[in-house]
Write a protein that holds these residues in place. Structure first.
Motif, PDB file in Angstrom:
ATOM      1  N   VAL A 237       0.646   5.220   0.972  1.00  0.00           N
ATOM      2  CA  VAL A 237      -0.156   6.175   1.736  1.00  0.00           C
ATOM      3  C   VAL A 237       0.431   7.551   1.489  1.00  0.00           C
ATOM      4  O   VAL A 237       1.624   7.774   1.700  1.00  0.00           O
ATOM      5  CB  VAL A 237      -0.132   5.860   3.252  1.00  0.00           C
TER       6      VAL A 237
ATOM      7  N   CYS B  12      -5.022   5.971   0.767  1.00  0.00           N
ATOM      8  CA  CYS B  12      -4.347   4.703   0.497  1.00  0.00           C
ATOM      9  C   CYS B  12      -4.496   4.383  -0.987  1.00  0.00           C
ATOM     10  O   CYS B  12      -5.585   4.511  -1.552  1.00  0.00           O
ATOM     11  CB  CYS B  12      -4.962   3.587   1.335  1.00  0.00           C
TER      12      CYS B  12
ATOM     13  N   ARG C 207       0.836  -1.197   0.000  1.00  0.00           N
ATOM     14  CA  ARG C 207       0.000   0.000   0.000  1.00  0.00           C
ATOM     15  C   ARG C 207       0.873   1.250   0.000  1.00  0.00           C
ATOM     16  O   ARG C 207       1.879   1.325   0.685  1.00  0.00           O
ATOM     17  CB  ARG C 207      -0.891   0.058   1.248  1.00  0.00           C
TER      18      ARG C 207
ATOM     19  N   GLN D 133      -2.920   5.077  12.921  1.00  0.00           N
ATOM     20  CA  GLN D 133      -2.479   3.853  12.248  1.00  0.00           C
ATOM     21  C   GLN D 133      -1.173   4.095  11.500  1.00  0.00           C
ATOM     22  O   GLN D 133      -0.276   3.248  11.513  1.00  0.00           O
ATOM     23  CB  GLN D 133      -3.566   3.365  11.296  1.00  0.00           C
ATOM     24  N   LEU D 134      -1.049   5.249  10.860  1.00  0.00           N
ATOM     25  CA  LEU D 134       0.191   5.595  10.175  1.00  0.00           C
ATOM     26  C   LEU D 134       1.345   5.668  11.164  1.00  0.00           C
ATOM     27  O   LEU D 134       2.437   5.153  10.911  1.00  0.00           O
ATOM     28  CB  LEU D 134       0.035   6.924   9.427  1.00  0.00           C
TER      29      LEU D 134
ATOM     30  N   ARG E 193       0.000  13.879   9.034  1.00  0.00           N
ATOM     31  CA  ARG E 193       0.539  12.790   8.221  1.00  0.00           C
ATOM     32  C   ARG E 193       1.812  13.191   7.478  1.00  0.00           C
ATOM     33  O   ARG E 193       2.734  12.396   7.350  1.00  0.00           O
ATOM     34  CB  ARG E 193      -0.518  12.297   7.241  1.00  0.00           C
TER      35      ARG E 193
ATOM     36  N   GLN F  13      -9.954   4.323   0.804  1.00  0.00           N
ATOM     37  CA  GLN F  13      -9.730   4.359   2.246  1.00  0.00           C
ATOM     38  C   GLN F  13      -8.753   5.476   2.614  1.00  0.00           C
ATOM     39  O   GLN F  13      -7.847   5.788   1.855  1.00  0.00           O
ATOM     40  CB  GLN F  13      -9.168   3.029   2.737  1.00  0.00           C
TER      41      GLN F  13
ATOM     42  N   MET G  80      -6.129   6.385   5.681  1.00  0.00           N
ATOM     43  CA  MET G  80      -5.462   5.806   6.842  1.00  0.00           C
ATOM     44  C   MET G  80      -5.454   6.833   7.970  1.00  0.00           C
ATOM     45  O   MET G  80      -4.934   7.940   7.800  1.00  0.00           O
ATOM     46  CB  MET G  80      -4.025   5.394   6.511  1.00  0.00           C
TER      47      MET G  80
END
Length: 108
Positions: free
Chosen positions: A43, A49, A41, A70-71, A95, A64, A66
């Motif tokens: 990101v 994603c 994947r 979760q990242l 992010r 989706q 992320m």
């Protein structure tokens, strides 16, 4: 949903804690030297994603986003694999900062 990758981006290799940083389209293209599968994947800095098609020749949004938490978990696992200490304390405000940290992290 966006139709273009917002750089920087991270390639998350399925089954591996290693991450690969892509600062721009040229660096993402260079990652194709590795075997990119449909399970890997990408990101981007907006959390979108992306799914690989044709071994990374093309990328399609998965639909989706992320979550930042979760990242950060992926980045913490990446740092732990490199032998960094105190990875549980690592946090980021967004992010893009999280993704950029992979590019600037010292390697052990």
């Amino acid at each position: 949903m966006t139709t273009y990758i917002n750089y920087p981006a991270l390639l998350i290799w399925q089954g591996d804690d290693e991450l690969s940083f892509a600062s721009d389209p040229a660096s993402l293209k260079a990652l194709r030297e590795n075997v990119i599968t449909e399970d890997d994947r990408l990101v981007d800095s907006q959390g979108v994603c992306w799914l690989s098609q044709d071994g990374g020749q093309h990328w399609q949004p998965s639909g989706q986003i992320m979550p930042l938490v979760q990242l950060v978990s992926h980045i913490q696992a990446h740092y732990a694999q490199q032998g960094q200490c105190c990875v549980g304390k690592i946090q980021f405000k967004d992010r893009a900062a999280a993704i950029n940290s992979v590019a600037t992290a010292p390697e052990n």
